[in-house]
Design an enzyme around this catalytic site. Structure first.
Site, PDB file in Angstrom:
ATOM      1  N   ARG A   1       0.848  -1.200   0.000  1.00  0.00           N
ATOM      2  CA  ARG A   1       0.000   0.000   0.000  1.00  0.00           C
ATOM      3  C   ARG A   1       0.882   1.249   0.000  1.00  0.00           C
ATOM      4  NH1 ARG A   1      -3.623  -3.446   3.030  1.00  0.00           N
ATOM      5  NH2 ARG A   1      -2.427  -3.089   4.919  1.00  0.00           N
TER       6      ARG A   1
ATOM      7  N   PHE B   1     -10.676  -5.847  -6.061  1.00  0.00           N
ATOM      8  CA  PHE B   1     -10.668  -6.613  -4.813  1.00  0.00           C
ATOM      9  C   PHE B   1     -10.238  -5.677  -3.674  1.00  0.00           C
ATOM     10  CE2 PHE B   1      -9.353  -9.379  -8.352  1.00  0.00           C
ATOM     11  CZ  PHE B   1     -10.352 -10.329  -8.346  1.00  0.00           C
TER      12      PHE B   1
ATOM     13  N   ASP C   1     -15.285  -4.273  -5.285  1.00  0.00           N
ATOM     14  CA  ASP C   1     -15.291  -5.480  -4.458  1.00  0.00           C
ATOM     15  C   ASP C   1     -16.695  -6.082  -4.507  1.00  0.00           C
ATOM     16  OD1 ASP C   1     -13.158  -6.492  -2.111  1.00  0.00           O
ATOM     17  OD2 ASP C   1     -15.202  -7.200  -1.801  1.00  0.00           O
ATOM     18  N   SER C   2     -16.792  -7.365  -4.226  1.00  0.00           N
ATOM     19  CA  SER C   2     -18.115  -7.999  -4.217  1.00  0.00           C
ATOM     20  C   SER C   2     -18.733  -7.982  -2.820  1.00  0.00           C
ATOM     21  CB  SER C   2     -18.012  -9.437  -4.733  1.00  0.00           C
ATOM     22  OG  SER C   2     -17.076 -10.146  -3.956  1.00  0.00           O
TER      23      SER C   2
ATOM     24  N   ASP D   1      -5.628  -7.519  -6.325  1.00  0.00           N
ATOM     25  CA  ASP D   1      -5.255  -8.220  -5.083  1.00  0.00           C
ATOM     26  C   ASP D   1      -6.356  -9.222  -4.734  1.00  0.00           C
ATOM     27  OD1 ASP D   1      -4.000  -8.958  -2.742  1.00  0.00           O
ATOM     28  OD2 ASP D   1      -4.794  -7.274  -1.584  1.00  0.00           O
TER      29      ASP D   1
ATOM     30  N   CYS E   1      -1.965 -14.396  -3.329  1.00  0.00           N
ATOM     31  CA  CYS E   1      -1.720 -14.808  -1.939  1.00  0.00           C
ATOM     32  C   CYS E   1      -1.876 -16.319  -1.800  1.00  0.00           C
ATOM     33  CB  CYS E   1      -2.642 -14.060  -0.976  1.00  0.00           C
ATOM     34  SG  CYS E   1      -4.374 -14.389  -1.251  1.00  0.00           S
TER      35      CYS E   1
HETATM   36  N1  SAH Z   1      -6.594  -5.389  -1.204  1.00  0.00           N
HETATM   37  C1  SAH Z   1      -7.260  -5.582   0.060  1.00  0.00           C
HETATM   38  C2  SAH Z   1      -7.452  -7.047   0.391  1.00  0.00           C
HETATM   39  C3  SAH Z   1      -8.187  -7.841  -0.658  1.00  0.00           C
HETATM   40  S1  SAH Z   1      -8.831  -9.345  -0.076  1.00  0.00           S
HETATM   41  C4  SAH Z   1      -6.502  -4.830   1.152  1.00  0.00           C
HETATM   42  O1  SAH Z   1      -5.367  -4.394   0.918  1.00  0.00           O
HETATM   43  O2  SAH Z   1      -7.032  -4.683   2.249  1.00  0.00           O
HETATM   44  C5  SAH Z   1      -9.791  -9.907  -1.373  1.00  0.00           C
HETATM   45  C6  SAH Z   1     -11.127  -9.194  -1.561  1.00  0.00           C
HETATM   46  O3  SAH Z   1     -11.702  -9.707  -2.771  1.00  0.00           O
HETATM   47  C7  SAH Z   1     -12.179  -9.397  -0.501  1.00  0.00           C
HETATM   48  O4  SAH Z   1     -12.576  -8.135  -0.018  1.00  0.00           O
HETATM   49  C8  SAH Z   1     -13.370 -10.073  -1.211  1.00  0.00           C
HETATM   50  O5  SAH Z   1     -14.619  -9.560  -0.786  1.00  0.00           O
HETATM   51  C9  SAH Z   1     -13.123  -9.704  -2.633  1.00  0.00           C
HETATM   52  N2  SAH Z   1     -13.609 -10.615  -3.688  1.00  0.00           N
HETATM   53  C10 SAH Z   1     -13.519 -11.961  -3.743  1.00  0.00           C
HETATM   54  N3  SAH Z   1     -13.943 -12.425  -4.943  1.00  0.00           N
HETATM   55  C11 SAH Z   1     -14.321 -11.338  -5.657  1.00  0.00           C
HETATM   56  C12 SAH Z   1     -14.832 -11.151  -6.970  1.00  0.00           C
HETATM   57  N4  SAH Z   1     -15.018 -12.168  -7.795  1.00  0.00           N
HETATM   58  N5  SAH Z   1     -15.088  -9.890  -7.384  1.00  0.00           N
HETATM   59  C13 SAH Z   1     -14.886  -8.837  -6.559  1.00  0.00           C
HETATM   60  N6  SAH Z   1     -14.387  -8.951  -5.310  1.00  0.00           N
HETATM   61  C14 SAH Z   1     -14.116 -10.191  -4.867  1.00  0.00           C
END
Ligand code: SAH
Length: 422
Positions: A238, A254, A276-277, A326, A366
């Site tokens: 970040r 994400f 995000d979803s 991510d 990850c």
């Molecule tokens: N980048 C964030 C962490 C991401 S974790 C940070 O730095 O804090 C992964 C995220 O992806 C989660 O919030 C989850 O809700 C979301 N997610 C999972 N599958 C998804 C999809 N198909 N489309 C959109 N978001 C998704």
């Protein structure tokens, strides 16, 4: 005494100090250890090799507490291990914050003659991982600190067995902090343990706990958020995004609670699309933008599926100067490697298509089973298929409060690349 006797020649991993003993390596068990109890692990010819926690329901049947078989596994053992983990982080952030002020017994660095903490701080935050399980020699135990809250995950039968002891030591080391358990993770099923969340000491956390991370203010939902509430492992990345974001139109895929996007705006990004979803995560993302005094017109929030939304951006020719990918862990087991690889390829290909000339892609995986060479190949194939030339400007890793023990390479799970597309 409970003994676990290994099959002939199966002590090799243990001699290399790998902390996992698989059930297939065990010849027999002498005694009747209960789940989580300590066992002495011996070679076939009965040479004691280690003290370990017994996990009868798991394929990982024992996890090593100590490679010195004469070690007594008791409260004193855990106190030393916890103090060592904390002391190992004293160079990372403010040491008063980490180890407590005044006469707290947590002034653990004083008990260590070597390596006095330097004044240099790797980051400036009141939230960090204090114990990273196997990587800190404490299999199955995660402890994160968010301001005045400690959040624990007991992921294995052994760490569960010592929960009360560990809680008591944490109360001693961090007087005045509250301790909350977030053992609501699927790996506990493999250990035959039920899911459990709740207060272990002190008071119930509020709906949102505010933390600071390198000058950014962020709200964390300890009780209901992902993992222990926040993705502390991405702190350094970040900060990297913040450094590269000036003047750029950013897409944060994400986004979870928006950390990367808020960092980008604080770094001078002109606009951020947080995607995000999870509706509740986006709600917090909005609150985080507000908390940092950001112009509300500079942020846009899309509650949707990244795979679908990127396609619709491609079709409508929407483009960006900086994209962050991510995603969650696509690969949980070897059988998912191929499908997961296709998922990574798909989103990276779409991202390359959406990048303006000179655009930057921060792309992560990850999934521990996805190793860097394969990940780099997938990103490279994605650029090729998108018809873009690109370079790697930086290789990114999990932040150093999530260290990787050399004897436990599985601890290196988060990897990332910063690419610049022509
Ligand atoms: N980048 C964030 C962490 C991401 S974790 C940070 O730095 O804090 C992964 C995220 O992806 C989660 O919030 C989850 O809700 C979301 N997610 C999972 N599958 C998804 C999809 N198909 N489309 C959109 N978001 C998704």
């Amino acid at each position: 005494m409970n003994l676990v006797i290994l099959k002939k020649g199966r002590e090799k991993n243990l001699l290399q100090r790998h902390p996992w003993i698989f059930s297939g390596a065990i010849e027999r068990v002498a005694g009747d250890p209960n789940s989580g109890e300590t066992v002495t692990v011996c070679s076939f010819d009965r040479k004691p090799l280690a003290q370990a926690a017994w996990s009868p329901q798991s394929q990982i049947a024992a996890r090593v507490w100590s490679f010195d078989p004469s070690t007594v596994i008791d409260a004193g053992f855990f106190r030393t291990k916890l103090q060592n983990a904390i002391a190992a982080r004293c160079h990372l952030t403010d040491k008063e914050f980490l180890c407590g002020a005044g006469d707290s017994p947590a002034k653990c660095w004083q008990t260590r003659a070597s390596a006095p903490p330097s004044n240099a701080k790797h980051f400036n935050s009141n939230a960090l991982r204090l114990v990273a399980a196997e990587s800190d020699g404490l299999p199955g135990l995660i402890i994160d600190r968010y301001a005045d809250w400690l959040v624990c995950q007991f992921l294995s039968a052994g760490s569960e067995h010592w929960k009360e002891t560990i809680t008591g030591i944490l109360q001693e080391l961090f007087p005045g902090l509250s301790i909350y358990e977030r053992s609501d993770v699927s790996v506990r099923e493999k250990e035959g343990l039920p899911s459990r969340c709740g207060v272990l000491a002190g008071t119930e956390p509020p709906e949102r706990v505010e933390i600071s991370e390198n000058g950014m203010r962020l709200l964390v939902d300890i009780k209901g958020g992902h993992k222990t509430g926040y993705y502390l492992d991405q702190r350094d990345s970040r900060a990297a995004v913040r450094n590269w974001a000036s003047g750029r139109d950013v897409l944060n895929c994400f986004s979870y609670t928006g950390g990367f996007g808020v960092a980008a705006l604080l770094g001078g990004a002109t606009h951020v699309t947080q995607m995000d979803s999870s509706g509740p995560a986006l709600e917090i993302a909005k609150q985080n933008a507000e908390l940092n005094g950001l112009d509300p017109t500079a942020s846009e929030y899309i509650d949707g599926d990244v795979f679908k939304e990127l396609r619709s951006f491609r079709d409508s020719r929407r483009d960006f100067d900086l994209i962050i990918l991510d995603p969650p862990k696509f690969i949980e087991s070897r059988s998912q490697l191929e499908g997961g690889a296709r998922g990574y390829k798909d989103i990276n290909l779409l991202a390359f298509k959406l990048l303006r000339p000179g655009g930057l892609l921060f792309t992560f995986s990850c999934s521990g089973l996805m190793e860097m060479p394969l990940f780099q190949k997938i990103v490279s194939d994605a650029a090729l298929d998108a018809g873009r030339s690109a370079q790697i400007l930086a290789v990114l890793n999990q932040s150093p409060d999530h260290p990787v023990a050399l004897n436990f390479p599985e601890g290196a799970y988060l990897k990332g690349l910063l690419c610049r597309a022509e």
